[in-house]
Each structure stands twice: as C-alpha cells, then as structure tokens.
Design a protein around this motif. Structure first.
Motif, PDB file in Angstrom:
ATOM      1  N   VAL A 179      32.476  51.539  16.527  1.00 47.49           N
ATOM      2  CA  VAL A 179      33.081  50.705  15.502  1.00 47.49           C
ATOM      3  C   VAL A 179      32.688  49.262  15.761  1.00 47.49           C
ATOM      4  N   THR A 180      32.967  48.436  14.816  1.00 46.93           N
ATOM      5  CA  THR A 180      32.680  47.021  14.953  1.00 46.93           C
ATOM      6  C   THR A 180      33.278  46.476  16.236  1.00 46.93           C
ATOM      7  N   GLY A 181      32.463  45.765  16.952  1.00 43.97           N
ATOM      8  CA  GLY A 181      32.996  45.043  18.100  1.00 43.97           C
ATOM      9  C   GLY A 181      32.721  45.684  19.434  1.00 43.97           C
ATOM     10  N   CYS A 182      32.319  46.949  19.467  1.00 42.40           N
ATOM     11  CA  CYS A 182      32.092  47.504  20.791  1.00 42.40           C
ATOM     12  C   CYS A 182      30.654  47.234  21.233  1.00 42.40           C
ATOM     13  N   ILE A 183      30.469  47.173  22.512  1.00 43.37           N
ATOM     14  CA  ILE A 183      29.166  46.824  23.071  1.00 43.37           C
ATOM     15  C   ILE A 183      28.430  48.117  23.409  1.00 43.37           C
ATOM     16  N   LEU A 184      27.179  48.164  23.029  1.00 41.97           N
ATOM     17  CA  LEU A 184      26.470  49.424  23.036  1.00 41.97           C
ATOM     18  C   LEU A 184      25.030  49.190  23.478  1.00 41.97           C
ATOM     19  N   ALA A 185      24.505  50.147  24.229  1.00 40.73           N
ATOM     20  CA  ALA A 185      23.075  50.141  24.503  1.00 40.73           C
ATOM     21  C   ALA A 185      22.465  51.272  23.684  1.00 40.73           C
ATOM     22  N   ALA A 186      21.429  50.954  22.951  1.00 38.24           N
ATOM     23  CA  ALA A 186      20.841  51.964  22.065  1.00 38.24           C
ATOM     24  C   ALA A 186      19.379  52.163  22.425  1.00 38.24           C
ATOM     25  N   LEU A 187      18.999  53.417  22.540  1.00 35.20           N
ATOM     26  CA  LEU A 187      17.620  53.770  22.868  1.00 35.20           C
ATOM     27  C   LEU A 187      16.971  54.340  21.610  1.00 35.20           C
ATOM     28  N   GLY A 188      15.798  53.849  21.289  1.00 30.73           N
ATOM     29  CA  GLY A 188      15.145  54.369  20.100  1.00 30.73           C
ATOM     30  C   GLY A 188      13.900  53.589  19.753  1.00 30.73           C
ATOM     31  N   THR A 189      13.459  53.757  18.532  1.00 38.26           N
ATOM     32  CA  THR A 189      12.272  53.048  18.069  1.00 38.26           C
ATOM     33  C   THR A 189      12.532  52.450  16.704  1.00 38.26           C
ATOM     34  N   GLU A 190      11.832  51.381  16.438  1.00 38.36           N
ATOM     35  CA  GLU A 190      11.990  50.772  15.134  1.00 38.36           C
ATOM     36  C   GLU A 190      11.098  51.480  14.131  1.00 38.36           C
ATOM     37  N   GLN A 191      11.666  51.774  12.982  1.00 43.74           N
ATOM     38  CA  GLN A 191      10.920  52.495  11.956  1.00 43.74           C
ATOM     39  C   GLN A 191      10.135  51.511  11.096  1.00 43.74           C
ATOM     40  N   ALA A 192       9.385  52.114  10.178  1.00 43.78           N
ATOM     41  CA  ALA A 192       8.547  51.292   9.303  1.00 43.78           C
ATOM     42  C   ALA A 192       9.392  50.371   8.417  1.00 43.78           C
ATOM     43  N   ASP A 193      10.584  50.847   8.065  1.00 45.16           N
ATOM     44  CA  ASP A 193      11.419  50.019   7.170  1.00 45.16           C
ATOM     45  C   ASP A 193      12.247  49.001   7.935  1.00 45.16           C
ATOM     46  N   GLY A 194      12.020  48.879   9.209  1.00 46.97           N
ATOM     47  CA  GLY A 194      12.716  47.845   9.981  1.00 46.97           C
ATOM     48  C   GLY A 194      14.004  48.320  10.628  1.00 46.97           C
ATOM     49  N   SER A 195      14.453  49.512  10.282  1.00 45.60           N
ATOM     50  CA  SER A 195      15.673  49.990  10.921  1.00 45.60           C
ATOM     51  C   SER A 195      15.329  50.663  12.255  1.00 45.60           C
ATOM     52  N   PHE A 196      16.308  50.704  13.103  1.00 42.48           N
ATOM     53  CA  PHE A 196      16.103  51.172  14.462  1.00 42.48           C
ATOM     54  C   PHE A 196      16.645  52.587  14.567  1.00 42.48           C
ATOM     55  N   GLN A 197      15.759  53.524  14.789  1.00 43.15           N
ATOM     56  CA  GLN A 197      16.178  54.924  14.879  1.00 43.15           C
ATOM     57  C   GLN A 197      16.682  55.185  16.295  1.00 43.15           C
ATOM     58  N   VAL A 198      17.956  55.514  16.395  1.00 47.17           N
ATOM     59  CA  VAL A 198      18.570  55.644  17.713  1.00 47.17           C
ATOM     60  C   VAL A 198      18.507  57.095  18.182  1.00 47.17           C
ATOM     61  N   ILE A 199      18.089  57.270  19.407  1.00 50.82           N
ATOM     62  CA  ILE A 199      18.062  58.608  20.001  1.00 50.82           C
ATOM     63  C   ILE A 199      19.299  58.841  20.849  1.00 50.82           C
ATOM     64  N   ALA A 200      19.649  57.842  21.624  1.00 50.53           N
ATOM     65  CA  ALA A 200      20.801  57.999  22.517  1.00 50.53           C
ATOM     66  C   ALA A 200      21.483  56.653  22.688  1.00 50.53           C
ATOM     67  N   THR A 201      22.739  56.715  23.094  1.00 50.51           N
ATOM     68  CA  THR A 201      23.502  55.479  23.290  1.00 50.51           C
ATOM     69  C   THR A 201      24.219  55.525  24.635  1.00 50.51           C
ATOM     70  N   GLN A 202      24.561  54.360  25.100  1.00 48.75           N
ATOM     71  CA  GLN A 202      25.356  54.243  26.327  1.00 48.75           C
ATOM     72  C   GLN A 202      26.404  53.161  26.142  1.00 48.75           C
ATOM     73  N   TYR A 203      27.530  53.356  26.774  1.00 46.07           N
ATOM     74  CA  TYR A 203      28.561  52.315  26.762  1.00 46.07           C
ATOM     75  C   TYR A 203      28.995  52.045  28.193  1.00 46.07           C
ATOM     76  N   ALA A 204      29.888  51.116  28.337  1.00 41.98           N
ATOM     77  CA  ALA A 204      30.187  50.628  29.690  1.00 41.98           C
ATOM     78  C   ALA A 204      30.932  51.640  30.554  1.00 41.98           C
ATOM     79  N   ASP A 205      31.729  52.478  29.914  1.00 43.77           N
ATOM     80  CA  ASP A 205      32.602  53.448  30.592  1.00 43.77           C
ATOM     81  C   ASP A 205      33.695  52.767  31.425  1.00 43.77           C
TER      82      ASP A 205
END
Lengths: 508, 436
Positions: free
Chosen positions: A178-204
């Motif tokens: 949700v808005t406001g949480c800090i996230l690490a996102a793994l992925g690649t940027e697509q042709a349209d500029g959006s970032f395709q996320v494969i996996a995420t991590q949070y602080a725990d």
C-alpha cells in the motif's frame, strides 16, 4: 451474618444441584472467606512515551508531509537493501545477474536490476482534495467508502524515491503493498517505461527485545507470577440507557462482584485493563459527514455552541472508570471517536474528562505516567507490561489500510505493518497524521511481543514469527459494544482467552 | 446483619415500591458482601414464590463455557453484523504462518438471563461454573436494560466513603497497589458532587472575582474618563474634588494618594481642571452616556453612583451648551457615542484617532493649537476609481482656556501636556486590550 449462613445453605444447594456450581461443591462459609481475600498482583508497567508530541508551541503543523516519506525511506532503506542483497545477490535470470540501482530514475530499459523506494498507489477512489472541494456542491454526499480499490482495476502502483517515480507492474504486487511502505523490487523496465516486477522484499521484523530487557540492568530479586492483561475496545458509550447494562456487567466482572468464586478467582488474576480506543461513540472533534449535515441543517451558530454539547457519555465513562479503578489499574487509549486530536499519533485523553477517575492518576505536573491507576496514553502506544513489549493502536491504521486492498484480513494487515516496520504506512496519505520533521516514531524500531489493534469486528489472534526468531502475538480486540467480549492475555505464557458478556433479551 | 432486616428491605423495595433490585445494590444498601447479597436474593425469591407463585420475578447471571456450536453464534447474535469481514483465503505470497494450527481460544461466557429463558440458556452451556440471582423485580422485565437503574442508584447514593476500602465490605477484588489521591476539586462523595460543586463553583468564584473587578473597573472608569481627555493625572484629582462625594472618599484610598504625591497645588489645580474639562465636549459626552448605560449593571456603591450621576448630569448640561458652540469636530462626537455605548472602558480609544497628537499653546486664556484629526477623503485615482482614504489632517483649534495659568506650575502643565500625547495613548491601548 453468621446466623444467616446455615439457613441459606440448603435452598441454595437446591437450586445449584443441577449444574456444577460453586455452591454445590463448597460451603457458604468458604464463599465468604474466599470472597474477601481476592487480591490482585501488581502490574509491572512501564509506558514508553514514543508517540508523545511536543506540547504547546513546540508542536508545528505547518510543515510539509514530504519529510515523513523522506525520513521513512532513509531510515528503512538500509534494512530493505540488506534483505534484498541477501535474497538477490546470487539471483540470475538468463545468465544476467541482478544489479542494484541506486535511484529509481537510473533504471535502464531491459536491464535486470532492483531498486528501493516508497510505494505510492494511484487509486481512482482514494480521497482527493479536489474531490472534496467538488463535493461541496453535491446535493447528497456519497456514502463513506469501504475500499479505495476501483472495480475496473485502473489503479496504478508506483515506486518513488527522492529522484522520481517508476510505474511498477507485476502479479506479485497485487494487494500486497500500500502507499507508504518501503519496498525493494526486482525486475526489468519494459518498452513502455513500466517496471515489470519479478520479486519484492521488505524490511521484515526488527530486533525484538528480550522479556524484561529494559529492567535487566537492575533485576528484581524475585518477580511475582504475572497476572493477566485485559483488553477491551469500542465501549461506544452513547449516554443512552440502552448500553448501560452491558457496561455494568463489564464493571461487575472486572471488579469481581458478578459470578461466583471460580470466575471471581479468574477475574482476580487480571492485573491491568487496557481500553483500546472508541470509549465514546460520538465524541470526535471532527464530525463525520452525517453528523455534520445534521448539524448544519440545525440553527446556525457562530463559534462553539455549548448548549449542544452532551456531557452524559463522558460522565458515564468517567463513572465507569472510577468504579473499576479501585480494583484494577487502567490504561486508556483514545480512538477514532474519542475527544482527542484526530491526527495520529493521538495524544492522551485529557484528565479534565475524568473528574472522578483522575484521582487515580498522577497529577500531570508531577509525572506523565501513572503506574498504578488511570494512565491516559497516546494512540498508538507502546509500553513494557510484565516485561513484554506491547504496541497497540485504536485500530484506525488497520481500518485505513484495509481500504487499499481486497480480500485481506485485519490480522494480515497488522502482520504486514510490522514486517514493513511501519505502524501507519498510509498515514500522511489517507490517514491524518502529525507532520513529523526530524524523526518519525511511526517507524517500528523494536519488534513488540504483543501487537493489538482495537475496534475490530470480531476477535482474532495469531502468532507470527520473524526471521530472527521473533514471536509476536497479534490481537484484534473486538468492539465491546457489539460483541461484549473482553480479551485476556496471560502475561506469563501469552495465552489468550476470551470472556464474553451477554444479555439474553426477552424474545418479544 | 439480621436476617429479617434484609427480608424487610427486599419486601419493601420489590413488593411495595415495585422497584427492581440487583445483588449489587442490595450489598450496597445493607453493606454486605456481594456474594452474601446474592444468597439473600435467592433466599427471598424462594420464600416468596413458595408463598405466592409468580409474585416475584428474577434474573440470573450464568457463567461458564458455552457449547462450541454456540460459540460461533454468540449470545448477542451480533456476529451476523459482520459485513466488512472478508471470507476469502489469505493472500498466497504473505508469509502467513500455519493458520490451521491456531487452537481455539478458550472462552468464558457470562450471560444475564430472565427466569423464563433460564433453562433454555442453561442448555447452551457445556459447563456452568457459577450461576446466581442477579436481580429481583416485581414482574417480568420487558427490557433487561432497565436493570441499569440499580447501578445508577449505587453510583448516585452509595459512592461515598473511600473507594479503596470497598473490597472489604462488598467483596470486590482487592488491589493493594492502587493509589488514589484526594483532590480538593473532586470530592469523594456522590457522582453528582463534582458536577454540582466542582463546576458551578468555578464560575461562581470567577463571577465573584469578576464582580469586584468589574466594580473596580467601574469605579475607575468615571475618573479615567473625566481625566482622560486632557490631563490624565490631574484629571481624576479634579473630578474627584468636583464630585466631592463618595467617589472622592473611595478614590482617596487608591488614586488619591498618588495624586497627592505630586499635586502640591491641588486645590488650585482642581479649579483649574474643572473648566478645562469642559473644553473637551466630545469626550465628556461620550463618557456620560457610557457610564449611564453601565451603571445599573454593577452595583458597587449606590451612594457614590448617585453622587457621580448628579455631578455628571451637571456636567452634561454644561457640555451640551458647549456642544452647541463647538464647531471644531463635527463628526467626532457621533463616533464617540457609538463606541461608548457598548464599551465604556474603551471610550478613550476612539478619541485617539480623532485627536492623537496635539500641539497646544495656551495664550491669554485661549488654547490654540493644531491637532491631528482623521478624516475620510475620497479621491479619484489615475485609473478613474474613487478611492476612500483615511487621512490624518492637522487642523487648528482655539478654545477657551481656564484662566489660571499660575496655579498650574511648571511641572503640572508639562506633565499635563506630556501625558496628553504620550500617556493617553498608552492608556488607550491598555483599555483596548482590557476590552478584548
């Protein structure tokens, strides 16, 4: 008195013959004896003043909220990065190793990388200042939203840091952030500029202090066995006679007057009561839309109209507390409907509300805390009770977060808040909040042992585990006004039990 | 506790007065342990129903474990209200741990029930740990909420005494650690006490405080007003001499001393001031009206008031005569009137813009000088708009000056003039804030 006893013994037995009751097994005399020496243990109690705002002129509301997001990112980035490094350093996709990119705007198209940022959700149904303005011109106000999720699925997810924003897409994101949480996102940027996320991590979960850690420097020789902690929320006192009986039963149960010795003994193990918000039903200084319209249609007054103030609910609450207090110390948190400030962290209910009960609290000039008696505290609130770290809220944070996501249970939300290390991730966005500048106490520094949220629809509890062996008991404390339930936590074993008070009303 | 007395009490309460009674109220009324009170209720109930069935009605409080099937149902039937809850499974990627392993939470139910539903409700319990009579009432209750009046009665009538000692008498759970401080403001007594005493006393006290303060203000205002116009310091002296009555007597204690200290030539000053007073028609005017309006509100000293009034009436007459002759400031008096009516204390304030600085020269019995007067001015600006401005305009004036030049020795006129500009301005500001 003694003369009565033998006389009364026999009929009493008659009634009690069928069920297994106290009188069937004990003589009347022992009842009397037992009754008089119910005694409570001391409540080892050490409130932490994490969420107290500076008083008076030190409190500044003119700051920008942007600083809160910045602080949050700065303080949590390290932990999230660490987690991501651990998880993804060896990660390879098609022979390409994932690399860390410092800023979200530095992401290059087609490159496998991961970034850390703050999630921002663009949601069509999210409250918007501009909408609020246009609402002024509507004839009928729309009903309050139960969710911000738009049915068409047009909501967008962004990852932002101080450099800019990146639109992120991916199945693994759906209603997990949700808005406001800090996230690490793994992925690649697509042709349209959006970032395709494969996996995420949070602080725990952060580090969890050991039990009694704060007192271990000077350990007591011997500690008594800890009692139980009672939690209620949502007393919703309206001042009408209808809710009185249930409240009376609460008083009678907690003071150990109702029921017989077995249950009275159980009640005497309770060593502290926590009231987790919404003690009064309609006392928020900011009216909800219905109340506001009702008021607006009434005669117009300039300034505050003292004649419209109904003191009955507050007096009732004071009377209730003052009946319990001689027997049981109370910690009271404000909630959404209570007469405290509306922005998180809500500051303690003012002692002027409790002309009778405040005799059990230390005078504010002496100390901000009352260890044995009435302690009016903030929401959220943190304390060491019986050595355990307890974190609790009146429930607004959970309610607000639930509006962002579909199909998520309140306990999941609570768990995720802890794992994100953010007690109120949606706070400056859709939840009123004080504009913190230098430090944000809503970021979780130490993992609590017990985390409760008040004003839930029903009772729930769960134990969650952290990566470093942390164990947190999550408690959803139900509204007393609708469920009649009191949550008891055994502070030695952290076992949970429920007491439900009910009235069987005549069928007619 | 003689056993008969409780029967008598109960008979009186339930049968004669037709009032419900709970075990708790009975224990308070008879000062017995709650558990004893529960038995008394039961005892009374059985003997009464034996004598005359249905003559009395009881409710019971059952505590125990409900059957698990009932658990989900809830005694209140409120569980059906859960609309917000979502029943869908947990989201998959959440590291939510072993949910199925959650063991059911033990639950104690405490249910209040009428005797009609007692058996049915008991059937829902798997294990009953205790059951007792909660209340007795003359007939079946339609709504159990009525029983709340009993607890209200306890709060109203039986909350005297140290609440920390209650456990000894009534058998509630004792907590040796709770401390209670006794505050002056919250008497230990009935619930109403703080309401009755606490709240009203504060306003009352305030009111009392207010009254003398107001009186004091009133006392001072006439003098202030009289003096304020021209020479603040000698003014009061003059006026109090002139009125020459109670106000003087009163004044002497307070302000009198002050004036004495610098008014060597007081008797002469008085004569000098008196006519001077008349020089300021507008202030005099406003002051009179203000005071007349306000006088009835505060009765500080009727005699004084009467005397002051008389004096003022005299002066008013004089002033009116003056007014007719006065052409200097046609708009000032109206402004004064407006203001003075609602805010007597503030009277001086309006005069300030009208006559803020004045250079006065006194020559041969006439005061001449220039003073600054705020005037409204309409100007057409370069764009052709009409602009209204308030402008300070110097205008000259010439008025009758009280002849005695000599009696006003050097310090006096200096003080007078200096004060006029400086001190008066301050006075105005002070009074302005007093109003706010």
């Amino acid at each position: 008195m003694q003369g009565v006893v033998p006389m009364m013994d026999s009929p009493w037995r008659l009634l009690m013959a069928a069920p297994a009751t106290f009188c069937a097994t004990r003589s009347a005399i022992t009842i009397e004896d037992a009754a008089s020496d119910f005694s409570r243990n001391a409540s080892a109690y050490k409130p932490l003043h994490t969420f107290e705002l500076p008083t008076g002129a030190e409190k500044h509301y003119h700051h920008q909220f942007a600083d809160m997001y910045f602080l949050r990112l700065v303080q949590l980035k390290q932990a999230v990065k660490q987690k991501a490094h651990d998880a993804w350093d060896d990660f390879k996709l098609g022979g390409e190793r994932a690399s860390y990119v410092e800023r979200v705007l530095d992401v290059r198209q087609g490159e496998l990388c991961w970034v850390v940022g703050t999630v921002y959700m663009e949601m069509a149904l999210k409250p918007n200042v501009l909408d609020d303005l246009s609402k002024e011109h509507w004839i009928a106000a729309p009903p309050p939203r139960e969710t911000y999720v738009s049915p068409s699925g047009a909501d967008e997810l962004m990852l932002e840091d101080e450099s800019g924003r990146l639109r992120i897409i991916g199945d693994s994101l759906n209603s997990h952030y949700v808005t406001g949480c800090i996230l690490a996102a793994l992925g690649t940027e697509q042709a349209d500029g959006s970032f395709q996320v494969i996996a995420t991590q949070y602080a725990d979960l952060p580090r969890q202090p050991r039990r009694w850690e704060s007192e271990d420097a000077a350990p007591k020789a011997k500690r008594e066995r800890s009692g139980k902690l009672a939690l209620v929320s949502g007393l919703d006192i309206t001042g009408t006679p209808d809710d009185d009986l249930l409240l009376d039963l609460l008083v009678e149960y907690l003071t150990g007057e109702a029921t017989g010795p077995p249950d009275q003994t159980a009640a005497s193990q309770i060593s502290r009561l926590i009231i987790a918000g919404n003690s009064l039903a309609h006392a928020s200084p900011i009216l909800n839309r219905d109340d506001f319209n009702a008021k607006k249609s009434a005669k117009k007054h300039y300034g505050y109209d003292a004649s419209s103030y109904n003191a009955t609910p507050a007096e009732k609450l004071d009377s209730l507390l003052s009946q319990i207090l001689p027997s049981l110390p109370i910690t009271i948190l404000p909630g959404e409907h209570d007469p405290a400030n509306v922005a998180l962290p809500q500051q303690p209910l003012h002692p002027a509300l409790f002309p009778l009960s405040r005799a059990y609290a230390n005078p504010p000039v002496q100390s901000k805390e009352s260890l044995e008696g009435l302690d009016s505290v903030t929401n959220p609130w943190e304390a060491d009770v019986e050595g355990w770290r307890i974190l609790g809220t009146g429930g607004q944070t959970v309610d607000d977060l639930l509006k962002y996501v579909d199909d998520v249970e309140p306990l999941d939300v609570m768990e995720m808040m802890l794992r994100w290390r953010c007690i109120a991730p949606t706070a400056p966005d859709t939840l009123w909040c004080y504009p913190f500048q230098d430090d944000d106490p809503l970021i979780l520094r130490e993992c609590p042992h017990i985390y409760f949220a008040g004003n839930r629809e029903k009772f729930e509890s769960r134990v969650v585990q952290g990566p470093a062996g942390q164990q947190v008991l999550l408690l959803g404390v139900p509204r007393y006004s609708t469920t009649g339930q009191i949550v008891l936590v055994d502070m030695e074993t952290l076992d949970v039990e429920l007491v439900e008070v009910g009235v069987v009303q005549p069928a007619s | 506790m003689a056993e008969e007395s409780y029967k008598e009490y109960l008979a009186n309460r339930v049968l004669t007065e037709s009032q419900p009674i709970t075990y708790r109220l009975l224990s308070r009324a008879l000062k017995v342990n709650v558990n004893v009170a529960k038995r008394m209720l039961y005892e009374f109930y059985t003997t009464q129903t034996a004598k005359k069935p249905k003559s009395i009605h009881a409710t019971y409080l059952i505590a125990g474990k409900k059957r698990s099937s009932e658990d989900s149902n809830g005694s209140n039937g409120h569980d059906g209200d859960d609309t917000v809850m979502r029943s869908s499974p947990f989201m998959s990627s959440l590291p939510a741990p072993e949910e199925p392993l959650e063991k059911p939470v033990p639950k104690t139910s405490i249910v209040l029930v009428r005797e009609e539903e007692l058996e049915k409700t008991k059937g829902r319990f798997e294990e009953i740990t205790s059951i007792h009579v909660y209340s007795l009432e003359p007939g079946p209750l339609e709504n159990l909420n009525l029983l709340a009046v009993c607890n209200q009665e306890i709060v109203d009538n039986y909350s005297s005494g140290d609440p920390l000692d209650r456990w000894g008498i009534y058998g509630s759970i004792r907590n040796p650690y709770v401390k209670r401080r006794t505050t002056k403001h919250t008497p230990v007594t009935a619930k109403n006490a703080p309401k009755a005493t606490g709240k009203p006393t504060a306003p009352a006290k305030e009111a009392k405080k207010e009254a003398p303060a107001a009186a004091a203000q009133k006392e001072s205002t006439p003098d202030e007003n009289k003096s304020g116009r021209s020479t603040p310091q000698p003014g009061p002296a003059a006026s109090l001499k002139r009125t020459d009555s109670k106000s003087k007597a009163k004044k002497d204690t307070a302000a009198g001393d002050l004036f004495k200290s610098f008014a060597k030539t007081k008797p002469k000053a008085k004569e000098a001031e008196k006519p001077k007073e008349e020089d300021e028609p507008m202030q005099g005017m406003s002051e009179d009206e203000g005071d007349d309006d306000d006088e009835p509100a505060v009765k500080f000293d009727e005699e004084k008031a009467a005397a002051a009034k008389k004096a003022r009436e005299d002066r008013e007459k004089q002033l009116r005569e003056m007014m007719e002759a006065d052409v200097d400031m046609p708009d000032a008096p109206t402004e004064e009137e407006k203001d003075s009516q609602d805010a007597p204390i503030d009277k001086e304030a309006p005069s300030k813009p009208a006559e803020s600085e004045a250079t006065v020269t006194v020559q041969g019995g006439r005061r001449r000088g220039r003073r600054r007067v705020m005037k409204k001015k309409k100007v057409k600006d370069e764009d052709g708009y009409l602009v209204t401005k308030e402008e300070a305009v110097w205008e000259s004036f010439s008025e009758d000056e009280p002849e005695p030049k000599k009696p006003k020795p050097a310090p006096k006129p200096a003080a007078a003039k200096g004060k006029k500009a400086g001190a008066k301005g301050q006075g105005n500001i002070a009074s302005f804030f007093k109003k706010g």
